[in-house]
Enzyme design. Structure first.
Site, PDB file in Angstrom:
ATOM      1  N   ASN A 188       0.837  -1.207   0.000  1.00  0.00           N
ATOM      2  CA  ASN A 188       0.000   0.000   0.000  1.00  0.00           C
ATOM      3  C   ASN A 188       0.866   1.249   0.000  1.00  0.00           C
ATOM      4  O   ASN A 188       1.954   1.282   0.587  1.00  0.00           O
ATOM      5  CB  ASN A 188      -1.019  -0.006   1.145  1.00  0.00           C
ATOM      6  N   GLU A 246       0.326   5.229   0.661  1.00  0.00           N
ATOM      7  CA  GLU A 246      -0.631   6.234   1.144  1.00  0.00           C
ATOM      8  C   GLU A 246      -0.273   7.628   0.637  1.00  0.00           C
ATOM      9  O   GLU A 246       0.773   7.842   0.011  1.00  0.00           O
ATOM     10  CB  GLU A 246      -0.681   6.181   2.677  1.00  0.00           C
ATOM     11  N   ALA A 288      -1.032  12.089   1.460  1.00  0.00           N
ATOM     12  CA  ALA A 288      -1.535  13.119   2.367  1.00  0.00           C
ATOM     13  C   ALA A 288      -2.997  13.451   2.075  1.00  0.00           C
ATOM     14  O   ALA A 288      -3.755  13.815   2.986  1.00  0.00           O
ATOM     15  CB  ALA A 288      -0.668  14.371   2.263  1.00  0.00           C
ATOM     16  N   TYR A 335      -5.821  11.596   1.734  1.00  0.00           N
ATOM     17  CA  TYR A 335      -5.995  10.183   2.121  1.00  0.00           C
ATOM     18  C   TYR A 335      -6.678   9.337   1.045  1.00  0.00           C
ATOM     19  O   TYR A 335      -6.342   8.180   0.845  1.00  0.00           O
ATOM     20  CB  TYR A 335      -6.800  10.075   3.414  1.00  0.00           C
ATOM     21  N   GLU A 354      -3.149  -4.681  -3.009  1.00  0.00           N
ATOM     22  CA  GLU A 354      -3.642  -5.579  -4.061  1.00  0.00           C
ATOM     23  C   GLU A 354      -3.766  -4.846  -5.388  1.00  0.00           C
ATOM     24  O   GLU A 354      -3.442  -5.381  -6.452  1.00  0.00           O
ATOM     25  CB  GLU A 354      -5.029  -6.135  -3.732  1.00  0.00           C
ATOM     26  N   CYS A 395     -10.873  -2.974  -4.019  1.00  0.00           N
ATOM     27  CA  CYS A 395      -9.930  -3.975  -4.558  1.00  0.00           C
ATOM     28  C   CYS A 395     -10.679  -5.187  -5.095  1.00  0.00           C
ATOM     29  O   CYS A 395     -10.320  -5.725  -6.149  1.00  0.00           O
ATOM     30  CB  CYS A 395      -8.933  -4.389  -3.488  1.00  0.00           C
TER      31      CYS A 395
HETATM   32  N1  THU Z   1      -5.370  -1.451   2.589  1.00  0.00           N
HETATM   33  C1  THU Z   1      -4.858  -2.248   1.612  1.00  0.00           C
HETATM   34  O1  THU Z   1      -3.705  -2.066   1.172  1.00  0.00           O
HETATM   35  N2  THU Z   1      -5.641  -3.231   1.109  1.00  0.00           N
HETATM   36  C2  THU Z   1      -6.921  -3.466   1.507  1.00  0.00           C
HETATM   37  O2  THU Z   1      -7.665  -4.167   0.844  1.00  0.00           O
HETATM   38  C3  THU Z   1      -7.387  -2.862   2.755  1.00  0.00           C
HETATM   39  C4  THU Z   1      -6.714  -1.579   3.114  1.00  0.00           C
HETATM   40  C5  THU Z   1      -4.553  -0.361   3.109  1.00  0.00           C
HETATM   41  C6  THU Z   1      -5.032   0.993   2.697  1.00  0.00           C
HETATM   42  C7  THU Z   1      -4.441   1.866   3.780  1.00  0.00           C
HETATM   43  O3  THU Z   1      -3.123   2.217   3.407  1.00  0.00           O
HETATM   44  C8  THU Z   1      -4.381   0.968   4.992  1.00  0.00           C
HETATM   45  O4  THU Z   1      -4.559  -0.357   4.514  1.00  0.00           O
HETATM   46  C9  THU Z   1      -5.433   1.259   6.045  1.00  0.00           C
HETATM   47  O5  THU Z   1      -6.693   1.289   5.485  1.00  0.00           O
END
Ligand code: THU
Length: 131
Positions: free
Chosen positions: A42, A44, A46, A48, A55, A90
């Site tokens: 993942n 991220e 700023a 959000y 995935e 996803c």
């Molecule tokens: N996140 C994922 O990478 N995959 C998911 O299917 C669920 C959520 C990440 C997004 C964010 O960076 C963190 O988990 C918290 O939500």
């Protein structure tokens, strides 16, 4: 590649995650029927809502490399006590290219459950829905 190896590979991606806001790293590893593997974490932001899940990172890496089919299994892993279930966005993105996909969903102790995308997204809306 065995299921166990795919899950362990996804765990190696946790330290690539960019998670200054949630502090919740997620790793992914997507294997094709020919053995090609695409990994993801993942990333991220700023702003959000611009965050990319692990995935989707793996899937978009694959598509951008020219893969559109032949996806076999996807491991999704987190450091959480509960299994790291793929989010709704996803599930939808994966359904576009791999409605038959098998998922290996793991939690911090590296135990994982195996299930299909259609179990997570029954009656999905996909390309054929537009016919
Ligand atoms: N996140 C994922 O990478 N995959 C998911 O299917 C669920 C959520 C990440 C997004 C964010 O960076 C963190 O988990 C918290 O939500």
């Amino acid at each position: 590649m065995t299921d166990r190896e795919l899950v362990d590979l996804a765990f190696t991606m946790l330290n690539r995650s960019y998670v200054p806001y949630s502090h919740f790293p997620v790793g992914a590893a997507l294997v094709c029927t020919d053995g090609t593997v695409f990994t993801g974490c993942n990333v991220e932001n700023a702003a959000y809502g611009s965050t990319l899940c692990a995935e989707r990172t793996a899937l978009v890496k694959a598509v951008s490399e020219g893969r559109r089919d032949g996806f076999d299994r996807l491991a999704v892993v987190g450091n959480s006590a509960d299994y790291c279930w793929p989010c709704g966005a996803c599930r939808q993105m994966l359904y576009e290219f791999a409605p038959e996909l098998k998922l290996l969903v793991a939690r911090s102790d590296r135990q994982f459950v195996t299930l299909t995308l259609t179990e997570l997204l029954p009656h999905g809306f996909g390309p054929r829905s537009l016919d």
